[in-house]
Enzyme design. Structure first.
Site, PDB file in Angstrom:
ATOM      1  N   LYS A  52      19.610  30.160 -16.736  1.00  0.00           N
ATOM      2  CA  LYS A  52      20.581  30.300 -17.816  1.00  0.00           C
ATOM      3  C   LYS A  52      19.999  29.797 -19.130  1.00  0.00           C
ATOM      4  CE  LYS A  52      22.834  25.834 -17.028  1.00  0.00           C
ATOM      5  NZ  LYS A  52      24.093  25.091 -17.039  1.00  0.00           N
ATOM      6  N   HIS A  78      30.958  39.949 -18.933  1.00  0.00           N
ATOM      7  CA  HIS A  78      29.973  40.129 -17.873  1.00  0.00           C
ATOM      8  C   HIS A  78      29.262  41.442 -18.129  1.00  0.00           C
ATOM      9  CE1 HIS A  78      32.756  37.171 -16.176  1.00  0.00           C
ATOM     10  NE2 HIS A  78      31.659  36.688 -15.637  1.00  0.00           N
ATOM     11  N   CYS A 131      35.027  36.161 -13.580  1.00  0.00           N
ATOM     12  CA  CYS A 131      33.943  36.882 -12.895  1.00  0.00           C
ATOM     13  C   CYS A 131      34.406  37.709 -11.694  1.00  0.00           C
ATOM     14  CB  CYS A 131      32.834  35.935 -12.455  1.00  0.00           C
ATOM     15  SG  CYS A 131      32.853  34.309 -13.156  1.00  0.00           S
ATOM     16  N   GLN A 136      38.627  32.251 -22.744  1.00  0.00           N
ATOM     17  CA  GLN A 136      37.240  32.376 -23.171  1.00  0.00           C
ATOM     18  C   GLN A 136      37.018  33.727 -23.852  1.00  0.00           C
ATOM     19  OE1 GLN A 136      35.465  31.844 -19.231  1.00  0.00           O
ATOM     20  NE2 GLN A 136      34.563  29.925 -19.942  1.00  0.00           N
ATOM     21  N   HIS A 151      26.495  36.614 -17.043  1.00  0.00           N
ATOM     22  CA  HIS A 151      27.727  35.981 -17.518  1.00  0.00           C
ATOM     23  C   HIS A 151      27.438  35.474 -18.928  1.00  0.00           C
ATOM     24  CE1 HIS A 151      29.264  35.157 -13.277  1.00  0.00           C
ATOM     25  NE2 HIS A 151      27.988  35.379 -13.070  1.00  0.00           N
ATOM     26  N   ARG A 182      42.464  25.712 -14.960  1.00  0.00           N
ATOM     27  CA  ARG A 182      41.657  24.870 -14.072  1.00  0.00           C
ATOM     28  C   ARG A 182      42.369  23.534 -13.882  1.00  0.00           C
ATOM     29  NH1 ARG A 182      35.494  26.332 -16.293  1.00  0.00           N
ATOM     30  NH2 ARG A 182      35.718  28.586 -15.876  1.00  0.00           N
ATOM     31  N   ASP A 200      35.000  35.852 -22.975  1.00  0.00           N
ATOM     32  CA  ASP A 200      34.201  35.985 -21.767  1.00  0.00           C
ATOM     33  C   ASP A 200      33.697  37.412 -21.614  1.00  0.00           C
ATOM     34  OD1 ASP A 200      33.100  35.032 -19.484  1.00  0.00           O
ATOM     35  OD2 ASP A 200      34.927  35.079 -18.287  1.00  0.00           O
TER      36      ASP A 200
END
Length: 374
Positions: free
Chosen positions: A202, A123, A72, A119, A248, A101, A121
């Site tokens: 979400k 945005h 992000c 991911q 997201h 992580r 991923d």
């Protein structure tokens, strides 16, 4: 982190490319952002204050750096690097670079909880008015992806928690738009009151595998906080500056976790389109090896993932080995096939299918791949 051997790496790349093939026609752009950012970026995003214990930290030349745990903040920088107009929105930004992580060793588990992962991923930067339509597009995209893998999906809406950032009016608008999108898609959903993140409501997705177990993978998360922290703006139709809203979203979640789900769901017997080895060619004797190699080359040239088992073993043994490896198709080449220019086709699921011309098998296999049959 996992060590990916040849077949696992093949499936990993297939999943990554599948997602690109789905997203690019849906109007996404792909970016790559650095794996390590200066502490200042993580302070701006709020992760230094709230997430630092879960990050791997690096020090160089007296400066503290954080290894990227999520995409992000980097995407906020990319958005803010140019003047944006309302005509540029929605701006859909996708990335697949590795994330790290610092999970406690006690919670690490196979592929489902790892310290290094990637991911699918994205945005999406939208105006307030675009939230509902964009989320509806996303829900339909999630449905399509899971249908391709033969997975059932349930949706959950999580609403404003007791402690939240921003204005109640914006939260009410966002929740109303998410409900409208869910109802437009026509899938039953449940509401988790007060279970949203502090920065936005979400939608989470539970997937049921073939054994009836539920997995939480995809998520769609509205965020009013990061655009504020990074002072993101776009020029509206009124020629004034406005703040975008960020969505997201991930559909697989992480490739690692999604692949763990697929292994369990299929019991290792992957459908043809995603099987790491789609066919194995089995010569009965040495005199059939050259012909079998030609069959392998023809399949490979057509874009199929194929292996040749020319070991000096009995054909029954080779078939059993291929069956144990759960290869979708075994193509046997013996005297009759050599004379007729055919292969004897054996299906993992349906057993002996009899002789077929090589070109006919290739055409049928490519059609099965295109249809993504499970």
């Amino acid at each position: 982190a996992a060590f990916w051997l040849s077949k696992g790496t093949t499936i990993y790349h297939l999943l990554a490319q599948y997602m690109r093939d789905v997203l690019f026609p849906a109007g996404y752009i792909e970016v790559k952002t650095p794996l390590i950012f200066n502490k200042a970026l993580w302070e701006t995003s709020g992760h230094w204050q709230h997430y630092r214990a879960n990050m791997f930290l690096v020090e160089t030349e007296g400066e503290q750096m954080g290894v990227k745990a999520m995409n992000c903040p980097g995407h906020m920088l990319v958005f803010g690097s140019a003047v944006r107009s309302y005509r540029d929105l929605p701006l859909r930004m996708h990335e697949q670079t590795p994330l790290h992580r610092n999970e406690a060793s006690g919670v690490l588990s196979g592929l489902t909880r790892v310290r290094q992962f990637a991911q699918d991923d994205a945005h999406i930067f939208v105006t307030e008015d675009q939230i509902g339509d964009e989320v509806e597009r996303l829900l339909r995209l999630v449905q399509r992806v899971y249908a391709d893998f033969g997975l059932e999906v349930e949706m959950k809406l999580s609403t404003r928690p007791d402690e939240f950032m921003g204005e109640i009016a914006a939260w009410n608008h966002a929740e109303a738009e998410l409900k409208r999108a869910l109802e437009s898609v026509g899938v039953p959903y449940t509401i988790n009151e007060g279970d949203g993140a502090f920065y936005g409501p979400k939608i989470d997705f539970d997937v049921t595998d073939a054994l009836g177990r539920k997995w939480q993978c995809a998520t769609v998360q509205l965020d009013y906080q990061l655009p504020e922290r990074f002072d993101l703006k776009y020029i509206g139709a009124d020629n004034a500056e406005h703040r975008p809203v960020v969505i997201h979203r991930a559909i697989f979640g992480s490739f690692e976790r999604f692949l763990a789900l697929l292994i369990e769901h299929y019991g290792g017997a992957f459908p043809l389109w995603i099987a790491p080895v789609q066919a194995v060619v089995l010569p009965i004797a040495d005199r059939h090896a050259a012909c079998a190699a030609g069959v392998r080359d023809a399949l490979g040239a057509a874009g199929l993932r194929v292996e040749l088992d020319d070991r000096q073993e009995k054909i029954g043994y080779k078939i059993r080995e291929a069956q144990l490896q759960k290869v979708p198709y075994m193509l046997v080449v013996g005297d009759k096939e050599l004379a007729d220019g055919t292969v004897s086709v054996r299906s993992r699921a349906d057993g002996d299918l009899g002789p077929r011309p090589v070109d006919a098998f290739i055409a049928a296999a490519l059609d099965e791949v295109r249809r993504k049959g499970h």
